[in-house]
Motif scaffolding. Structure first.
Motif, short mmCIF file in Angstrom:
data_model
loop_
_atom_site.label_atom_id
_atom_site.label_comp_id
_atom_site.label_asym_id
_atom_site.label_seq_id
_atom_site.Cartn_x
_atom_site.Cartn_y
_atom_site.Cartn_z
N ILE A 116 6.74 11.22 -2.02
CA ILE A 116 6.68 12.24 -0.96
C ILE A 116 5.80 13.40 -1.39
CG2 ILE A 116 8.79 13.37 -1.79
CD1 ILE A 116 7.73 13.07 1.89
N TRP A 117 5.83 13.73 -2.69
CA TRP A 117 5.01 14.84 -3.21
C TRP A 117 3.53 14.48 -3.14
CZ3 TRP A 117 1.44 15.86 -7.00
CH2 TRP A 117 1.26 17.18 -7.38
N ARG A 119 2.06 12.21 -1.19
CA ARG A 119 1.60 12.13 0.21
C ARG A 119 1.44 13.53 0.81
NH1 ARG A 119 -0.65 12.48 3.89
NH2 ARG A 119 -0.62 11.38 5.88
N ASP A 120 2.32 14.43 0.47
CA ASP A 120 2.25 15.81 0.98
C ASP A 120 1.00 16.52 0.50
OD1 ASP A 120 3.21 18.30 2.14
OD2 ASP A 120 3.77 18.89 0.11
N HIS A 121 0.46 16.11 -0.66
CA HIS A 121 -0.70 16.78 -1.24
C HIS A 121 -2.00 16.00 -1.05
CE1 HIS A 121 2.52 19.06 -3.25
NE2 HIS A 121 1.64 20.03 -3.30
N CYS A 127 -5.84 15.64 6.51
CA CYS A 127 -4.64 16.30 5.97
C CYS A 127 -4.91 17.70 5.45
CB CYS A 127 -4.05 15.45 4.83
SG CYS A 127 -3.43 13.85 5.35
N ARG A 135 -3.73 23.49 5.09
CA ARG A 135 -3.05 22.20 5.26
C ARG A 135 -3.02 21.81 6.73
NH1 ARG A 135 0.22 20.92 0.99
NH2 ARG A 135 1.71 19.88 2.37
N VAL A 137 -1.70 18.36 7.44
CA VAL A 137 -0.67 17.34 7.53
C VAL A 137 0.67 17.97 7.90
CG1 VAL A 137 -0.09 17.50 5.06
CG2 VAL A 137 0.44 15.40 6.34
N ASN A 138 1.40 17.32 8.79
CA ASN A 138 2.75 17.77 9.16
C ASN A 138 3.73 17.11 8.20
OD1 ASN A 138 5.23 18.35 10.27
ND2 ASN A 138 4.58 18.02 12.38
N MET A 139 4.11 17.84 7.18
CA MET A 139 4.95 17.26 6.14
C MET A 139 6.30 16.79 6.67
SD MET A 139 6.30 20.55 3.96
CE MET A 139 7.57 19.57 3.16
N ILE A 142 6.32 13.11 7.58
CA ILE A 142 6.17 12.11 6.52
C ILE A 142 7.53 11.43 6.31
CG2 ILE A 142 5.61 11.71 4.10
CD1 ILE A 142 3.90 14.24 4.17
N ARG A 144 10.76 9.91 4.81
CA ARG A 144 11.39 10.22 3.54
C ARG A 144 11.22 9.09 2.53
NH1 ARG A 144 15.91 10.42 0.37
NH2 ARG A 144 16.51 12.51 -0.36
#
Length: 497
Positions: A116-117, A119-121, A127, A135, A137-139, A142, A144
């Motif tokens: 998750i970390w 993909r968030d970055h 993104c 940023r 991307v809509n975190m 994403i 879970r």
């Protein structure tokens, strides 16, 4: 070499060769099995980089649902440096489980990153805006349980194709790329020993008088900005710096201040000029002696840099400037009296500015802030905040802390006024004094006659911003991944983003 170390190295080399062989073999047979590390030899990489991933980022992302292959790094915001050994694969070993990606930098150095970390970055153009560096991307969308459906460890970095959990993963894939240098710098599991890029702080006492840090006005005002960088870097290292050869006018001093950034306006004005006439309700506007202190402790965000220029002093004497390195004194206190250091790091001090009938300043929260403030992650001392003259009533102390606090500030004061700590200097017209107000305390001796001083405050954020920009320009150590794939003036992999 000890036998156990040799065995570790041999095991590491053997494992790396085996993983490379297994990954290549499974790829040629139609895909990697779940959990197999993807470490492909460079000789086969060109095939993977261009199979189904040509065209723009948007086209590739649309195509990713049909072809779950790694995307070329140059199309994901990173252009690798030319390699002296282009045929050699020096990529770390990578393995994947249900929740994390593990990167083995060496037999005894490894990092883990949650799916998750990572993909968030993601820093692809969908993104992360390549120009505004914000940023996209809509975190919160994403999944879970997101995990890689394919990954590729190349010499430049880690490429991942993501898929949503469940049967829909084949139609909701997304490609990301992460340079190795960026992953190393931001590794958190286990925490890495941070290599602080900022200049090492030079702690000093009274002996700094032998060779105080100085730069010329001509250097600072050059358009190329090399002199400006030298000035701001010196302030960062020493907490203060003189600028010599400045025309003894308010106009020239103001132009010097504006080389850094916006001048911060306060109740004393924007760019100020004062004498001992109590034009403002502050003891600075008298001829009284002032002990070592930092300014604007009554602000939630105290002013960052303070600029002084003595324009003239006629028909009198005195007014010698006092400088004390708060970081140096704090280091002594920590060494000699750790219990007092702890008190000054925990107990907030309320303060006020109430000399003007139209202004009444207090920090938020009103209880104030501790004398010694630290970085919450590294624990390093970041700010000294001390002005006993502006201190308010200490009624918030618990009964068992009262005497401990007075003992602590007494020890602090004793070190502040020690001859070893105090640097006294007589300012003269044409020499500007610039101070980091979050570190260096200043004061003066009593004087008589007419003394004209001008100067200004610069916000700490403005100062730090200018210093960071100039570091990127002049210091190769701070050029994260160079200027590769940079849009809008800064690489998307810059460490602060």
């Amino acid at each position: 070499m000890p036998a156990n170390n040799l065995l570790r190295i041999c095991s590491f080399v053997q494992t790396k060769r085996m993983q490379s062989y297994v990954a290549q073999k499974f790829h040629t047979q139609g895909g990697l099995p779940a959990g197999t590390a993807s470490v492909w030899p460079m000789s086969t990489r060109s095939t993977h980089r261009h199979s189904g991933f040509n065209g723009s980022i948007q086209q590739r992302l649309k195509a990713s649902s049909a072809a779950s292959q790694p995307v070329s790094s140059d199309q994901l915001g990173f252009v690798p440096q030319a390699s002296s050994n282009p045929g050699q694969n020096d990529a770390p070993i990578v393995s994947v489980d249900d929740s994390k990606v593990s990167v083995f930098w060496s037999p005894q150095n490894w990092s883990r990153f949650h799916h998750i970390w990572l993909r968030d970055h993601c820093r692809c153009a969908n993104c992360f805006h390549p120009v505004t560096k914000q940023r996209l991307v809509n975190m919160f969308q994403i999944p879970r349980g997101i995990k890689p459906i394919h990954h590729h460890a190349s010499t430049e970095g880690l490429e991942i194709v993501w898929g949503a959990p469940g049967p829909s993963s084949s139609t909701e894939s997304h490609s990301s790329f992460y340079p190795w240098s960026w992953l190393r710098e931001h590794a958190y599991d286990p925490p890495q020993q941070l290599e602080h890029r900022a200049n090492e702080k030079v702690l000093w006492g009274s002996k700094i008088a032998r060779s105080p840090p100085t730069i010329t006005y001509e250097e600072v005002m050059e358009e190329a900005d090399a002199g400006l960088y030298k000035w701001l870097r010196t302030i960062d290292s020493f907490g203060f710096c003189f600028v010599s050869g400045v025309p003894p006018t308010a106009e020239a001093t103001e132009r010097l201040c504006e080389r850094i950034g916006f001048i911060r306006e306060t109740q004393y004005g924007k760019f100020w000029e004062f004498t001992a006439d109590l034009a403002k309700g502050d003891t600075a506007y008298t001829n009284m002696a002032l002990g070592a202190h930092t300014d604007t402790t009554y602000f939630t965000d105290p002013c960052g840099l303070q600029i002084f220029h003595l324009l003239s002093h006629t028909d009198g004497s005195g007014g010698t400037t006092l400088l004390v390195d708060g970081f140096y004194v704090a280091s002594l206190l920590k060494e000699l009296h750790p219990e007092h250091y702890d008190i000054l790091s925990r107990v907030p001090i309320p303060s006020h500015a109430s000399g003007e009938p139209t202004a009444r300043y207090r920090p938020s929260p009103p209880s104030g802030y501790p004398t010694l403030q630290h970085d919450m992650i590294t624990g390093q001392l970041t700010q000294v905040r001390w002005n006993n003259d502006d201190r308010s009533v200490m009624s918030h102390l618990s009964a068992e802390v009262v005497e401990k606090w007075y003992d602590a500030v007494r020890a602090w004061h004793t070190l502040l006024v020690s001859p070893d700590s105090e640097y006294w200097v007589q300012l003269i017209p044409g020499t500007v004094l610039s101070i980091n107000n979050h570190r260096v305390l200043h004061g003066r001796s009593k004087f008589d006659g007419k003394r004209r001083v001008c100067g200004a405050y610069i916000g700490m954020d403005e100062y730090r911003s200018k210093l960071a920009v100039l570091r990127e320009k002049f210091d190769p150590r701070h050029q994260v991944l160079g200027d590769q794939a940079a849009q809008g003036g800064r690489n998307v992999w810059n460490s602060i983003l």
